[in-house]
Scaffold this motif. Structure first.
Motif, PDB file in Angstrom:
ATOM      1  N   THR A 198       0.850  -1.184   0.000  1.00  0.00           N
ATOM      2  CA  THR A 198       0.000   0.000   0.000  1.00  0.00           C
ATOM      3  C   THR A 198       0.891   1.241   0.000  1.00  0.00           C
ATOM      4  O   THR A 198       2.064   1.180   0.378  1.00  0.00           O
ATOM      5  CB  THR A 198      -0.935   0.047   1.231  1.00  0.00           C
ATOM      6  OG1 THR A 198      -0.149  -0.107   2.422  1.00  0.00           O
ATOM      7  CG2 THR A 198      -1.975  -1.051   1.172  1.00  0.00           C
ATOM      8  N   PRO A 199       0.358   2.393  -0.431  1.00  0.00           N
ATOM      9  CA  PRO A 199       1.157   3.617  -0.437  1.00  0.00           C
ATOM     10  C   PRO A 199       1.609   4.010   0.971  1.00  0.00           C
ATOM     11  O   PRO A 199       0.876   3.841   1.941  1.00  0.00           O
ATOM     12  CB  PRO A 199       0.199   4.664  -1.017  1.00  0.00           C
ATOM     13  CG  PRO A 199      -0.773   3.874  -1.830  1.00  0.00           C
ATOM     14  CD  PRO A 199      -0.960   2.591  -1.075  1.00  0.00           C
ATOM     15  N   THR A 200       2.806   4.533   1.061  1.00  0.00           N
ATOM     16  CA  THR A 200       3.401   4.892   2.350  1.00  0.00           C
ATOM     17  C   THR A 200       2.506   5.847   3.136  1.00  0.00           C
ATOM     18  O   THR A 200       2.040   6.863   2.616  1.00  0.00           O
ATOM     19  CB  THR A 200       4.781   5.550   2.142  1.00  0.00           C
ATOM     20  OG1 THR A 200       5.642   4.609   1.488  1.00  0.00           O
ATOM     21  CG2 THR A 200       5.392   5.955   3.464  1.00  0.00           C
ATOM     22  N   PHE A 201       2.248   5.472   4.394  1.00  0.00           N
ATOM     23  CA  PHE A 201       1.517   6.311   5.334  1.00  0.00           C
ATOM     24  C   PHE A 201       2.015   5.963   6.730  1.00  0.00           C
ATOM     25  O   PHE A 201       1.858   4.816   7.176  1.00  0.00           O
ATOM     26  CB  PHE A 201       0.002   6.078   5.227  1.00  0.00           C
ATOM     27  CG  PHE A 201      -0.806   6.870   6.225  1.00  0.00           C
ATOM     28  CD1 PHE A 201      -1.001   8.235   6.051  1.00  0.00           C
ATOM     29  CD2 PHE A 201      -1.353   6.257   7.338  1.00  0.00           C
ATOM     30  CE1 PHE A 201      -1.733   8.973   6.974  1.00  0.00           C
ATOM     31  CE2 PHE A 201      -2.092   6.983   8.273  1.00  0.00           C
ATOM     32  CZ  PHE A 201      -2.272   8.345   8.085  1.00  0.00           C
ATOM     33  N   LEU A 202       2.662   6.908   7.388  1.00  0.00           N
ATOM     34  CA  LEU A 202       3.305   6.652   8.679  1.00  0.00           C
ATOM     35  C   LEU A 202       4.297   5.498   8.535  1.00  0.00           C
ATOM     36  O   LEU A 202       4.945   5.366   7.500  1.00  0.00           O
ATOM     37  CB  LEU A 202       2.244   6.400   9.760  1.00  0.00           C
ATOM     38  CG  LEU A 202       1.238   7.539   9.983  1.00  0.00           C
ATOM     39  CD1 LEU A 202       0.208   7.154  11.041  1.00  0.00           C
ATOM     40  CD2 LEU A 202       1.952   8.828  10.363  1.00  0.00           C
ATOM     41  N   ASP A 203       4.414   4.657   9.554  1.00  0.00           N
ATOM     42  CA  ASP A 203       5.448   3.612   9.531  1.00  0.00           C
ATOM     43  C   ASP A 203       4.799   2.257   9.778  1.00  0.00           C
ATOM     44  O   ASP A 203       4.772   1.747  10.897  1.00  0.00           O
ATOM     45  CB  ASP A 203       6.513   3.895  10.596  1.00  0.00           C
ATOM     46  CG  ASP A 203       7.652   2.886  10.554  1.00  0.00           C
ATOM     47  OD1 ASP A 203       7.840   2.251   9.500  1.00  0.00           O
ATOM     48  OD2 ASP A 203       8.348   2.731  11.581  1.00  0.00           O
ATOM     49  N   TRP A 204       4.263   1.672   8.698  1.00  0.00           N
ATOM     50  CA  TRP A 204       3.619   0.379   8.793  1.00  0.00           C
ATOM     51  C   TRP A 204       4.313  -0.626   7.874  1.00  0.00           C
ATOM     52  O   TRP A 204       5.211  -0.269   7.106  1.00  0.00           O
ATOM     53  CB  TRP A 204       2.138   0.482   8.424  1.00  0.00           C
ATOM     54  CG  TRP A 204       1.328   1.300   9.368  1.00  0.00           C
ATOM     55  CD1 TRP A 204       0.942   2.598   9.219  1.00  0.00           C
ATOM     56  CD2 TRP A 204       0.796   0.889  10.636  1.00  0.00           C
ATOM     57  NE1 TRP A 204       0.204   3.022  10.292  1.00  0.00           N
ATOM     58  CE2 TRP A 204       0.104   1.987  11.181  1.00  0.00           C
ATOM     59  CE3 TRP A 204       0.854  -0.311  11.357  1.00  0.00           C
ATOM     60  CZ2 TRP A 204      -0.547   1.931  12.410  1.00  0.00           C
ATOM     61  CZ3 TRP A 204       0.194  -0.370  12.587  1.00  0.00           C
ATOM     62  CH2 TRP A 204      -0.486   0.738  13.100  1.00  0.00           C
TER      63      TRP A 204
END
Length: 210
Positions: free
Chosen positions: A101-107
């Motif tokens: 998935t597109p980068t969002f925070l640190d997952w």
């Protein structure tokens, strides 16, 4: 072929509304709560109680064990077929699964928009019948509540790729608020998020017949 579609159960799988029998149970990621191997063991035990002849699982951004200890994670998931940028053919139907998935925070399993994600989507074979990704394509089941406004957060490159394919179905989750069934050309698109925006497992599995 009857597909039973779920996603984003976050280790609350035992509280899912009734799961009907079918040919293939598909879980489109975020099966885990804390993302641990212990979570996988419990999830796998539950899968073993279900009657479906085939079960397919991909990882999502909460499923850390599949990214950080992939060998042990895969060994723990004995009651399902695990797909990670890979495919399987079942009774003539070609499935492909991808967790990114597109980068969002640190997952887990996140990549920057643009070329990094585009490279993953180009791995999807042209012959794919059923695509399983954790995240949605841009503009379809991807409207997330950002607190003061809603925003379409899906991947534009994923949308471009599925428009090149002759899919029968595309199953995803990730954005809980986007739960539901959509149509894109001849393909049925399903946001199968089981948990709602409050992380309550209220949404029923979605059933489709190919």
């Amino acid at each position: 072929m009857k597909l039973i579609c779920i996603s984003d159960t976050h280790s609350l799988h035992r509280r899912i509304p009734e799961i009907l029998d079918g040919d293939v149970l598909i879980h489109a990621g975020d099966c885990l709560g804390q993302g641990t191997l212990e979570n996988i063991t419990d999830f796998n035990d539950w899968l073993g109680t279900l009657p479906h002849r085939y079960k397919i699982v991909i990882a999502g951004n909460h499923d850390w064990a599949f990214q950080e200890t992939p060998q042990h994670a895969r060994q723990a998931l004995t009651n399902a077929i695990y797909l990670e940028d890979s495919g399987v053919e079942i009774e003539g139907v070609r499935f492909w699964g991808s967790p990114w998935t597109p980068t969002f925070l640190d997952w887990a399993f996140m990549l920057d928009r643009g070329e990094p994600l585009q490279e993953k989507w180009q791995l999807i074979p042209d012959s794919t019948d059923v695509l399983i990704t954790h995240g949605p394509p841009k503009g379809i089941g991807d409207e997330a509540n950002m607190g003061f406004k809603s925003q379409n957060v899906g991947c534009a490159d994923l949308l471009a790729r599925i428009q090149e394919l002759a899919l029968k179905a595309h199953i995803f989750g990730h954005i809980h608020e986007g739960y539901g069934e959509y149509q894109q050309g001849q393909a049925t698109l399903i946001n199968a998020s089981t948990c709602n925006a409050r992380y309550e497992p209220r949404n029923a599995p979605i059933v489709i017949d190919l």
